[in-house]
Scaffold this active site. Structure first.
Site, short mmCIF file in Angstrom:
data_model
loop_
_atom_site.label_atom_id
_atom_site.label_comp_id
_atom_site.label_asym_id
_atom_site.label_seq_id
_atom_site.Cartn_x
_atom_site.Cartn_y
_atom_site.Cartn_z
N PRO A 81 0.84 -1.20 0.00
CA PRO A 81 0.00 0.00 0.00
C PRO A 81 0.88 1.26 0.00
O PRO A 81 1.60 1.51 0.97
CB PRO A 81 -0.79 -0.12 1.30
CG PRO A 81 0.06 -0.97 2.19
CD PRO A 81 0.81 -1.90 1.30
N ASP A 105 5.91 3.53 1.33
CA ASP A 105 5.17 2.41 1.90
C ASP A 105 4.35 2.93 3.08
O ASP A 105 4.90 3.31 4.12
CB ASP A 105 6.18 1.34 2.36
CG ASP A 105 5.51 0.09 2.89
OD1 ASP A 105 4.30 0.12 3.18
OD2 ASP A 105 6.22 -0.94 3.02
N HIS A 106 3.02 2.93 2.92
CA HIS A 106 2.15 3.53 3.95
C HIS A 106 2.03 2.66 5.20
O HIS A 106 1.45 3.10 6.21
CB HIS A 106 0.76 3.80 3.38
CG HIS A 106 0.10 5.02 3.96
ND1 HIS A 106 0.37 5.49 5.23
CD2 HIS A 106 -0.81 5.88 3.44
CE1 HIS A 106 -0.34 6.57 5.47
NE2 HIS A 106 -1.08 6.82 4.40
N ARG A 107 2.55 1.45 5.19
CA ARG A 107 2.55 0.62 6.39
C ARG A 107 3.54 1.15 7.42
O ARG A 107 3.39 0.89 8.62
CB ARG A 107 2.90 -0.83 6.04
CG ARG A 107 1.92 -1.52 5.11
CD ARG A 107 2.44 -2.88 4.68
NE ARG A 107 3.70 -2.77 3.96
CZ ARG A 107 4.39 -3.82 3.50
NH1 ARG A 107 3.94 -5.05 3.70
NH2 ARG A 107 5.53 -3.64 2.86
#
Length: 460
Positions: A262, A432-434
């Site tokens: 994501p 990386d939105h994590r």
């Protein structure tokens, strides 16, 4: 230890001691088993699943010494020269030049002595003609008769099992040793490689040899397209279906893998007047704009370690201990990201020299695995093509990639309310939105902007 010595372990207890045995001289002959080893396709990178045989540097029957180059293998990123770790004879080649084999599958057989070559050839014939097993695997032959495997271990795990080599080719029955970039250049310039004398290692033809030969006027006549017909780029056959090269296959796998991450994107406008002035001042000393951008990025990452982090398992992330800036480079038929390691600690002059070296090695497919797979943050710059902005796809295993556009004159409002002109560039970061959030990227880009707009720290 018993299984290593091929004998039973006997405790030193008097109750278990065997009676004395009288050793008698036997007249039975001593059996010496032949030692035939398999050479199998090595894993030259962590993402490599198969390799292509570019060329065999030795022929069947040739005597080999430990450390000799045997075969040049095209991995997903580079061409590697695979060495032998044993003395012996190259008895049989299983996979010919141009053939593809899975990692771990046999590509040749090595005999310890010349007398064992026929036996090795027999093993090679039986292994290549053996049908694929059905649902149940066939029982394994006795250990004594199984050939030993000779492998070049994964290059990233063991130091110096493989050495970067040239990319030999066969042309018209005569072996032509030339770098891939030299071949491309020769094709573009309509130069016949067989007429060029190489000045590279062991007579290898390099790009400068092709350029010098072309400059001397030894270039084939180029046909002009017929009137009314558009010229087709050399080497392109319209309507044809072209399979992926090994590198293109690797790029394709990585891009598909990146879709599972994501990501989000944040853009920023940076004024580059001061950076442009610095570049003009030190360009004559060999400094490149890529090195300046990498240095500025590295200094910003020092203050924002989360942007330099990575998430690989989906359950945790790692604050990387080194700042290794990877920079995307287009090659003939692919894309690779040479890495400027410890970019925050290396001066910009050394970074520039290293970058030029990495680009030359990338275009001749001579990069070592640690020179392209250790990046912790990636830069992709299309500014030299006049592209003002674009988005980049996040490479798997990293936290962020920054797309850099061209620096262009822009009309802006000054602080005193007047109209002025400044050079500005657009940068877009995919993350990386994590692991990384919007505020993290915004803060990082503010720091990067301050460094670029006041670049005095870049030359220290």
């Amino acid at each position: 230890m018993a299984h290593l010595l091929h004998t039973s372990f006997v405790p030193s207890s008097s109750s278990l001691r065997r009676p004395a045995v009288t050793h008698r001289k036997t007249t039975s002959p001593l059996v010496v088993r032949a030692k035939i080893r398999e050479i199998f396709m090595p894993a030259l990178s962590s993402t490599m699943t198969e390799g292509k045989i570019v060329s065999w540097t030795k022929s069947e029957g040739d005597k080999l010494s430990k450390g000799d180059s045997v075969v040049v293998v095209e991995s997903d990123k580079a061409d590697m020269d695979v060495e032998t770790f044993y003395d012996g004879y190259l008895a049989a080649i299983v996979v010919e030049e141009g053939g593809v084999a899975a990692v771990g599958s046999p590509i040749a057989f090595l005999a310890e002595t010349e007398d064992e070559i026929p036996q090795a050839k027999s093993k090679a014939s039986s292994s290549s003609s053996a049908p694929a097993p059905a649902s149940a695997p066939a029982p394994s032959p006795p250990v004594e008769s199984q050939p030993e495997k000779v492998a070049a271990p994964v290059a990233a795990a063991v130091p110096a099992p493989v050495v970067v080599s040239s990319h030999p080719a066969s042309e018209g029955g005569k072996r032509i040793v030339a770098s891939p970039y030299a071949k491309k250049l020769a094709k573009d310039l309509k130069v016949e490689l067989g007429r060029i004398v190489g000045t590279g290692p062991m007579g290898r033809i390099v790009a400068k040899d092709v350029e010098a030969f072309a400059a001397s006027g030894n270039v084939a006549a180029v046909e002009s397209p017929a009137p009314g017909k558009s010229a087709t780029p050399a080497g392109v056959q319209l309507g044809s279906v072209v399979p992926f090269t090994t590198m293109q296959s690797a790029v394709s796998r990585n891009m598909v893998e990146s879709l599972a991450v994501p990501t989000f994107r944040v853009g920023y406008t940076i004024t580059t007047d001061a950076l442009d002035a610095l570049y003009k001042k030190i360009k004559s000393k060999g400094v490149t704009m890529t090195a300046l951008l990498a240095k500025a990025t590295a200094l910003a990452l020092v203050k924002h370690p989360v942007i330099n982090s990575s998430c690989r398992d989906g359950n945790s992330f790692t604050y990387n201990s080194s700042i290794n800036v990877a920079v995307a480079v287009a090659t003939d038929g692919g894309l690779i990201t040479p890495v400027l390691q410890n970019a925050d600690k290396v001066d910009v002059y050394s970074l520039s020299r290293k970058w030029k070296e990495l680009v030359d090695k990338a275009r001749s497919k001579q990069l070592q695995p640690h020179e392209y797979n250790t990046g912790t943050f990636t830069l992709s710059n299309l500014g030299m093509f006049g592209v003002d902005r674009f988005d980049a796809i996040l490479p798997p295993g990293t936290g962020a990639i920054m797309a850099v556009g061209a620096s262009q004159p822009t009309v802006v409002a000054t602080k005193d309310g007047r109209i002025g002109m400044k050079n500005q560039m657009q940068v877009n970061v995919t993350a990386d939105h994590r692991v990384i959030y919007g505020a993290d990227l915004a803060s990082f880009l503010q720091t990067l902007s301050l460094i670029i707009e006041d670049p005095k720290d870049l030359t220290f």
